[in-house]
Design a protein around this motif. Sequence first.
Motif, PDB file in Angstrom:
ATOM      1  N   PHE A 196       0.830  -1.210   0.000  1.00  0.00           N
ATOM      2  CA  PHE A 196       0.000   0.000   0.000  1.00  0.00           C
ATOM      3  C   PHE A 196       0.862   1.256   0.000  1.00  0.00           C
ATOM      4  CE2 PHE A 196      -2.103   3.482   2.211  1.00  0.00           C
ATOM      5  CZ  PHE A 196      -3.222   3.644   1.394  1.00  0.00           C
ATOM      6  N   ILE A 197       1.947   1.268   0.777  1.00  0.00           N
ATOM      7  CA  ILE A 197       2.824   2.436   0.788  1.00  0.00           C
ATOM      8  C   ILE A 197       3.373   2.692  -0.606  1.00  0.00           C
ATOM      9  CG2 ILE A 197       5.007   3.356   1.669  1.00  0.00           C
ATOM     10  CD1 ILE A 197       4.453   1.944   4.293  1.00  0.00           C
ATOM     11  N   PHE A 198       3.746   1.621  -1.318  1.00  0.00           N
ATOM     12  CA  PHE A 198       4.257   1.789  -2.673  1.00  0.00           C
ATOM     13  C   PHE A 198       3.192   2.389  -3.587  1.00  0.00           C
ATOM     14  CE2 PHE A 198       4.662  -0.029  -6.985  1.00  0.00           C
ATOM     15  CZ  PHE A 198       5.839   0.598  -7.368  1.00  0.00           C
ATOM     16  N   VAL A 199       1.979   1.880  -3.516  1.00  0.00           N
ATOM     17  CA  VAL A 199       0.899   2.409  -4.349  1.00  0.00           C
ATOM     18  C   VAL A 199       0.608   3.861  -3.990  1.00  0.00           C
ATOM     19  CG1 VAL A 199      -1.554   2.183  -4.921  1.00  0.00           C
ATOM     20  CG2 VAL A 199      -0.130   0.146  -4.763  1.00  0.00           C
ATOM     21  N   SER A 200       0.619   4.172  -2.698  1.00  0.00           N
ATOM     22  CA  SER A 200       0.331   5.552  -2.287  1.00  0.00           C
ATOM     23  C   SER A 200       1.421   6.521  -2.749  1.00  0.00           C
ATOM     24  CB  SER A 200       0.186   5.629  -0.763  1.00  0.00           C
ATOM     25  OG  SER A 200       1.412   5.360  -0.113  1.00  0.00           O
ATOM     26  N   GLN A 201       2.643   6.014  -2.978  1.00  0.00           N
ATOM     27  CA  GLN A 201       3.736   6.870  -3.428  1.00  0.00           C
ATOM     28  C   GLN A 201       3.785   7.013  -4.948  1.00  0.00           C
ATOM     29  OE1 GLN A 201       5.583   8.775  -1.647  1.00  0.00           O
ATOM     30  NE2 GLN A 201       4.852   8.014   0.336  1.00  0.00           N
ATOM     31  N   LEU A 202       2.859   6.386  -5.651  1.00  0.00           N
ATOM     32  CA  LEU A 202       2.831   6.531  -7.106  1.00  0.00           C
ATOM     33  C   LEU A 202       2.565   7.973  -7.532  1.00  0.00           C
ATOM     34  CD1 LEU A 202       0.949   3.302  -8.286  1.00  0.00           C
ATOM     35  CD2 LEU A 202       3.385   3.832  -8.513  1.00  0.00           C
ATOM     36  N   VAL A 203       1.877   8.721  -6.692  1.00  0.00           N
ATOM     37  CA  VAL A 203       1.646  10.135  -7.001  1.00  0.00           C
ATOM     38  C   VAL A 203       2.971  10.892  -7.023  1.00  0.00           C
ATOM     39  CG1 VAL A 203       0.508  12.250  -6.272  1.00  0.00           C
ATOM     40  CG2 VAL A 203      -0.656  10.070  -6.023  1.00  0.00           C
ATOM     41  N   THR A 204       3.799  10.654  -6.015  1.00  0.00           N
ATOM     42  CA  THR A 204       5.127  11.271  -5.995  1.00  0.00           C
ATOM     43  C   THR A 204       5.944  10.816  -7.190  1.00  0.00           C
ATOM     44  OG1 THR A 204       5.099  11.368  -3.570  1.00  0.00           O
ATOM     45  CG2 THR A 204       7.235  11.538  -4.644  1.00  0.00           C
ATOM     46  N   ALA A 205       5.842   9.533  -7.525  1.00  0.00           N
ATOM     47  CA  ALA A 205       6.555   9.015  -8.697  1.00  0.00           C
ATOM     48  C   ALA A 205       6.094   9.715  -9.968  1.00  0.00           C
ATOM     49  CB  ALA A 205       6.343   7.505  -8.812  1.00  0.00           C
ATOM     50  N   GLY A 206       4.777   9.892 -10.106  1.00  0.00           N
ATOM     51  CA  GLY A 206       4.245  10.565 -11.283  1.00  0.00           C
ATOM     52  C   GLY A 206       4.696  12.010 -11.369  1.00  0.00           C
ATOM     53  N   LEU A 207       4.670  12.722 -10.242  1.00  0.00           N
ATOM     54  CA  LEU A 207       5.132  14.110 -10.218  1.00  0.00           C
ATOM     55  C   LEU A 207       6.607  14.205 -10.608  1.00  0.00           C
ATOM     56  CD1 LEU A 207       3.476  15.490  -6.958  1.00  0.00           C
ATOM     57  CD2 LEU A 207       3.174  16.430  -9.257  1.00  0.00           C
ATOM     58  N   ALA A 208       7.429  13.349  -9.995  1.00  0.00           N
ATOM     59  CA  ALA A 208       8.861  13.395 -10.260  1.00  0.00           C
ATOM     60  C   ALA A 208       9.168  13.047 -11.709  1.00  0.00           C
ATOM     61  CB  ALA A 208       9.588  12.435  -9.311  1.00  0.00           C
ATOM     62  N   PHE A 209       8.493  12.028 -12.240  1.00  0.00           N
ATOM     63  CA  PHE A 209       8.768  11.598 -13.602  1.00  0.00           C
ATOM     64  C   PHE A 209       8.321  12.661 -14.608  1.00  0.00           C
ATOM     65  CE2 PHE A 209       8.091   8.899 -17.396  1.00  0.00           C
ATOM     66  CZ  PHE A 209       9.350   8.342 -17.477  1.00  0.00           C
ATOM     67  N   TRP A 210       7.178  13.262 -14.375  1.00  0.00           N
ATOM     68  CA  TRP A 210       6.694  14.322 -15.264  1.00  0.00           C
ATOM     69  C   TRP A 210       7.643  15.516 -15.243  1.00  0.00           C
ATOM     70  CZ3 TRP A 210       3.668  18.930 -13.587  1.00  0.00           C
ATOM     71  CH2 TRP A 210       3.277  19.714 -14.687  1.00  0.00           C
ATOM     72  N   LEU A 211       8.063  15.928 -14.033  1.00  0.00           N
ATOM     73  CA  LEU A 211       9.004  17.043 -13.937  1.00  0.00           C
ATOM     74  C   LEU A 211      10.349  16.693 -14.563  1.00  0.00           C
ATOM     75  CD1 LEU A 211       8.267  18.270 -10.293  1.00  0.00           C
ATOM     76  CD2 LEU A 211       7.621  19.395 -12.425  1.00  0.00           C
ATOM     77  N   SER A 212      10.724  15.433 -14.504  1.00  0.00           N
ATOM     78  CA  SER A 212      11.994  15.007 -15.093  1.00  0.00           C
ATOM     79  C   SER A 212      12.001  15.169 -16.602  1.00  0.00           C
ATOM     80  CB  SER A 212      12.283  13.548 -14.721  1.00  0.00           C
ATOM     81  OG  SER A 212      13.556  13.141 -15.167  1.00  0.00           O
TER      82      SER A 212
END
Length: 298
Positions: A196-212
């Motif tokens: 669940f923690i991994f799934v909940s951090q997908l938002v951070t992953a999406g933000l970071a990847f988009w900004l990258s």
Amino acid sequence: MIATAEAAEAADVAEAPEARGYRARRTLPLRVEAVRQLRRRRTLLMGGVLGALPFILIVAFAIGGTPDGGPGGGDRVTLMDTATASAANFAATCLFVSAGFLLVVPVALFCGDTVASEASWSSLRYLLAAPVPRARLLWSKLVVALGFSLAAMVLLPLVALAAGAAAYGWGPLELPTGGALATGDTVPRIALVVAFIFVSQLVTAGLAFWLSTKTDAPLGAVGGAVGLTIVGNVLDAVTALGSWREFLPAHWQFAWADALQPDLEWAGMAKGAAISVTYALILFAFAFRGFSRKDIVS
């Protein structure tokens, strides 16, 4: 006549078959990208930090005493109060103290640094000239970045379980609300917490990847993702927003506590996962769409 000849040549190139043996899906294999990322200093440093955290907590408990002040020190009412009860309790406590911020950092680092770092090294255009299709390049980097993010989240509880077993012994998971989970149920429940923690951090992953994909500065992508995640936590603390907070991913980041109950509760985790995945898919779509049209000059 010259324009006509150039147009005919362009049409011939467009209709020409692919080079013999060339397969777009075989460019930039996941194994190659994973090895490249594994050898980077920031990957080893992050792994060292996460692996050292359980031992730091063990030393802290040994110096300062058990969290509840020792035997007879009072009622146990929080997860931290039961940290030294067993290896399972210690692992759950490590996840509790790190889920809010520490585990955000590797996700933002692996996903935010992956494309921006290539641009900062002026190697991105050479990868695309290999030729690696843009979608394939992003897909390979995203899969590897998410894989390393998951590995970071798995590493922490694994080390905590091993170190906790040596320091406090193996036993049932004592619950702050009273009672305990059977020893055989502790590992599956902790695995569910990590998932669940991994799934909940997908938002951070999406933000970071988009900004990258939008910047040539890796620190800007990583810092931007961490900063926006912190803003989400701050907004969730504003009770005046009422039910609007339920649309914030941060509102559900500790819903995994429902997995550490005698009767497993799914409602909070299901809502949190649905919101996180929705935001993440939108951000990943922005990244792919924007990068496909971006003029790569570095």
